[in-house]
Design an enzyme around this catalytic site. Structure first.
Site, PDB file in Angstrom:
ATOM      1  N   GLU A  95      59.554  49.952  55.950  1.00 43.45           N
ATOM      2  CA  GLU A  95      58.429  50.218  56.856  1.00 43.45           C
ATOM      3  C   GLU A  95      57.093  50.010  56.143  1.00 43.45           C
ATOM      4  O   GLU A  95      56.129  49.523  56.733  1.00 43.45           O
ATOM      5  CB  GLU A  95      58.523  51.643  57.393  1.00 43.45           C
ATOM      6  CG  GLU A  95      59.710  51.873  58.310  1.00 43.45           C
ATOM      7  CD  GLU A  95      59.818  53.325  58.727  1.00 43.45           C
ATOM      8  OE1 GLU A  95      60.401  54.113  57.960  1.00 43.45           O
ATOM      9  OE2 GLU A  95      59.303  53.679  59.794  1.00 43.45           O
ATOM     10  N   GLU A 112      68.409  54.151  58.658  1.00 44.55           N
ATOM     11  CA  GLU A 112      68.278  55.567  59.033  1.00 44.55           C
ATOM     12  C   GLU A 112      69.317  56.051  60.033  1.00 44.55           C
ATOM     13  O   GLU A 112      69.585  57.245  60.123  1.00 44.55           O
ATOM     14  CB  GLU A 112      66.876  55.859  59.588  1.00 44.55           C
ATOM     15  CG  GLU A 112      65.792  56.032  58.536  1.00 44.55           C
ATOM     16  CD  GLU A 112      65.101  54.733  58.165  1.00 44.55           C
ATOM     17  OE1 GLU A 112      65.702  53.651  58.369  1.00 44.55           O
ATOM     18  OE2 GLU A 112      63.971  54.794  57.660  1.00 44.55           O
TER      19      GLU A 112
HETATM   20  N1  COA Z   1      66.302  59.739  48.895  1.00 42.49           N
HETATM   21  C1  COA Z   1      66.637  60.518  47.844  1.00 42.49           C
HETATM   22  N2  COA Z   1      67.299  60.070  46.769  1.00 42.49           N
HETATM   23  C2  COA Z   1      67.635  58.769  46.772  1.00 42.49           C
HETATM   24  C3  COA Z   1      67.329  57.895  47.811  1.00 42.49           C
HETATM   25  C4  COA Z   1      66.622  58.426  48.921  1.00 42.49           C
HETATM   26  N3  COA Z   1      66.248  57.679  49.958  1.00 42.49           N
HETATM   27  N4  COA Z   1      67.809  56.679  47.530  1.00 42.49           N
HETATM   28  C5  COA Z   1      68.394  56.767  46.318  1.00 42.49           C
HETATM   29  N5  COA Z   1      68.290  58.038  45.864  1.00 42.49           N
HETATM   30  C6  COA Z   1      68.777  58.571  44.592  1.00 42.49           C
HETATM   31  C7  COA Z   1      70.295  58.745  44.605  1.00 42.49           C
HETATM   32  O1  COA Z   1      70.665  59.971  45.218  1.00 42.49           O
HETATM   33  C8  COA Z   1      70.588  58.710  43.120  1.00 42.49           C
HETATM   34  O2  COA Z   1      70.248  59.960  42.579  1.00 42.49           O
HETATM   35  P1  COA Z   1      71.269  60.635  41.495  1.00 42.49           P
HETATM   36  O3  COA Z   1      71.297  59.641  40.354  1.00 42.49           O
HETATM   37  O4  COA Z   1      70.596  61.924  41.141  1.00 42.49           O
HETATM   38  O5  COA Z   1      72.596  60.779  42.203  1.00 42.49           O
HETATM   39  C9  COA Z   1      69.562  57.700  42.581  1.00 42.49           C
HETATM   40  O6  COA Z   1      68.513  57.637  43.546  1.00 42.49           O
HETATM   41  C10 COA Z   1      70.130  56.312  42.409  1.00 42.49           C
HETATM   42  O7  COA Z   1      70.692  55.916  43.643  1.00 42.49           O
HETATM   43  P2  COA Z   1      72.238  55.465  43.825  1.00 42.49           P
HETATM   44  O8  COA Z   1      72.623  55.731  45.246  1.00 42.49           O
HETATM   45  O9  COA Z   1      73.077  56.089  42.775  1.00 42.49           O
HETATM   46  O10 COA Z   1      72.127  53.898  43.528  1.00 42.49           O
HETATM   47  P3  COA Z   1      73.063  52.758  44.112  1.00 42.49           P
HETATM   48  O11 COA Z   1      72.684  51.525  43.378  1.00 42.49           O
HETATM   49  O12 COA Z   1      74.489  53.184  44.093  1.00 42.49           O
HETATM   50  O13 COA Z   1      72.639  52.595  45.657  1.00 42.49           O
HETATM   51  C11 COA Z   1      71.071  52.407  47.483  1.00 42.49           C
HETATM   52  C12 COA Z   1      71.352  52.179  45.980  1.00 42.49           C
HETATM   53  C13 COA Z   1      69.597  52.105  47.712  1.00 42.49           C
HETATM   54  C14 COA Z   1      71.940  51.465  48.331  1.00 42.49           C
HETATM   55  C15 COA Z   1      71.398  53.875  47.852  1.00 42.49           C
HETATM   56  O14 COA Z   1      70.729  54.713  46.935  1.00 42.49           O
HETATM   57  C16 COA Z   1      70.978  54.284  49.241  1.00 42.49           C
HETATM   58  O15 COA Z   1      71.639  53.953  50.208  1.00 42.49           O
HETATM   59  N6  COA Z   1      69.859  55.037  49.353  1.00 42.49           N
HETATM   60  C17 COA Z   1      69.416  55.569  50.611  1.00 42.49           C
HETATM   61  C18 COA Z   1      68.676  54.541  51.415  1.00 42.49           C
HETATM   62  C19 COA Z   1      68.253  55.121  52.749  1.00 42.49           C
HETATM   63  O16 COA Z   1      69.064  55.573  53.555  1.00 42.49           O
HETATM   64  N7  COA Z   1      66.933  55.128  53.001  1.00 42.49           N
HETATM   65  C20 COA Z   1      66.368  55.697  54.188  1.00 42.49           C
HETATM   66  C21 COA Z   1      65.972  57.106  53.945  1.00 42.49           C
HETATM   67  S1  COA Z   1      65.260  57.875  55.388  1.00 42.49           S
END
Ligand code: COA
Length: 273
Positions: free
Chosen positions: A127, A147
């Protein structure tokens, strides 16, 4: 000056997790929380508006470039872990309004804003790019608005993306959580230029320099006219709708599932009440 400003000098300053560096007429703002993929915490939104206001008023900055720290992410969006801190409708409404006000502030800023997308741009990260004026992406960038897996909707994205990438492409991203790589994003207009990862910042600086050479007054007027089309009532409706969604059992399940690193289980709509 806000008490959130932790360091300040003539050429750079920090506000919360934002690091801003001024070089000549170009300001570079880095979202700096790489260990959480630059997820946007509750302070992020006000901090971003404060940084923007400082740059608009410093009398020198002509173009702003926004990017993310670290190798992996521009931003993975709103900080999901912090969603549970909001206990009441009032807190959720304030949060949604805070988020929306930030995207609107960027979109309405008199400064041209370039997004230099260095990795994941998901949810609020995607966004944010929609609120910028030009989007340059590394060939490692990934765009998504996932989301609905959290029982939520990207409130600004659903209003702005249809006019940028089309209604059905928006729906595919919003409903299926479909991610786009940099070239797919270029093809559908979410991105204007893709470069090899190592050249991202030099390309962004070149674009910023070109823009900075032209009339700031013309940019301010041009932005206003090009961005017309969403009125305040639609923004307000989005804030209300998101407040209700964020209070739903689906959202509670979506957030729990993310934190527990599992797939969410959403009930049939008829079974919800
Ligand atoms: N909010 C809070 N924490 C987040 C985050 C978010 N939107 N996105 C990533 N993190 C954190 C993870 O919880 C993790 O924390 P930890 O190491 O303490 O467990 C850290 O960032 C690394 O992320 P991780 O998920 O382990 O990396 P990955 O390479 O396996 O996956 C993504 C990367 C981006 C695909 C995955 O993190 C993800 O799907 N994030 C959420 C995206 C999302 O839904 N955004 C919309 C939010 S409204």
């Amino acid at each position: 000056m806000s008490d959130k400003t932790v360091a300040s000098s003539a050429e750079s300053f920090e506000i919360g997790d934002l690091r801003i560096t001024l070089s000549g007429v170009i300001a570079l703002l880095k979202m700096n929380r790489p260990e959480k993929l630059n997820a946007m915490g509750s302070r992020f939104w006000g901090d971003m508006r404060e940084a923007l206001a400082r740059l608009e008023n410093d009398g020198r900055t002509r173009v702003l470039v926004i990017t993310g720290s670290g190798d992996k992410a521009f931003s993975a969006g709103g900080d999901i872990a912090s969603f549970g801190e909001m206990k009441t409708m009032t807190q959720r409404r304030e949060y949604q309004a805070n988020v929306m006000d930030t995207f609107i502030a960027l979109e309405n800023s008199r400064l041209p804003v370039i997004a230099a997308v260095n990795g994941y741009a998901l949810g609020g990260g995607c966004e944010l790019t929609l609120a910028c004026d030009v989007v340059i992406a590394s060939d490692r960038a990934v765009f998504g608005m996932p989301e609905s897996a959290l029982g939520l909707v990207p409130g600004f994205g659903v209003l702005r993306a249809p006019s940028v990438i089309g209604r059905q492409m928006t729906k595919m991203m919003v409903m299926a959580g479909e991610r786009l790589d940099a070239h797919q994003a270029l093809q559908c207009g979410l991105v204007q230029r893709v470069v090899v990862h190592e050249q991202l910042m030099s390309e962004a600086r070149n674009m910023a320099t070109k823009i900075a050479e032209n009339s700031p007054l013309a940019h301010a007027v041009g932005k206003k006219l090009i961005n017309r089309g969403i009125d305040r009532a639609e923004f307000d409706y989005s804030v209300e709708a998101l407040t209700v969604l964020q209070s739903s059992e689906d959202a509670a399940e979506g957030v729990r599932a993310f934190l527990e690193k599992r797939k969410p289980q959403f009930p049939d709509p008829g079974a919800a009440s």
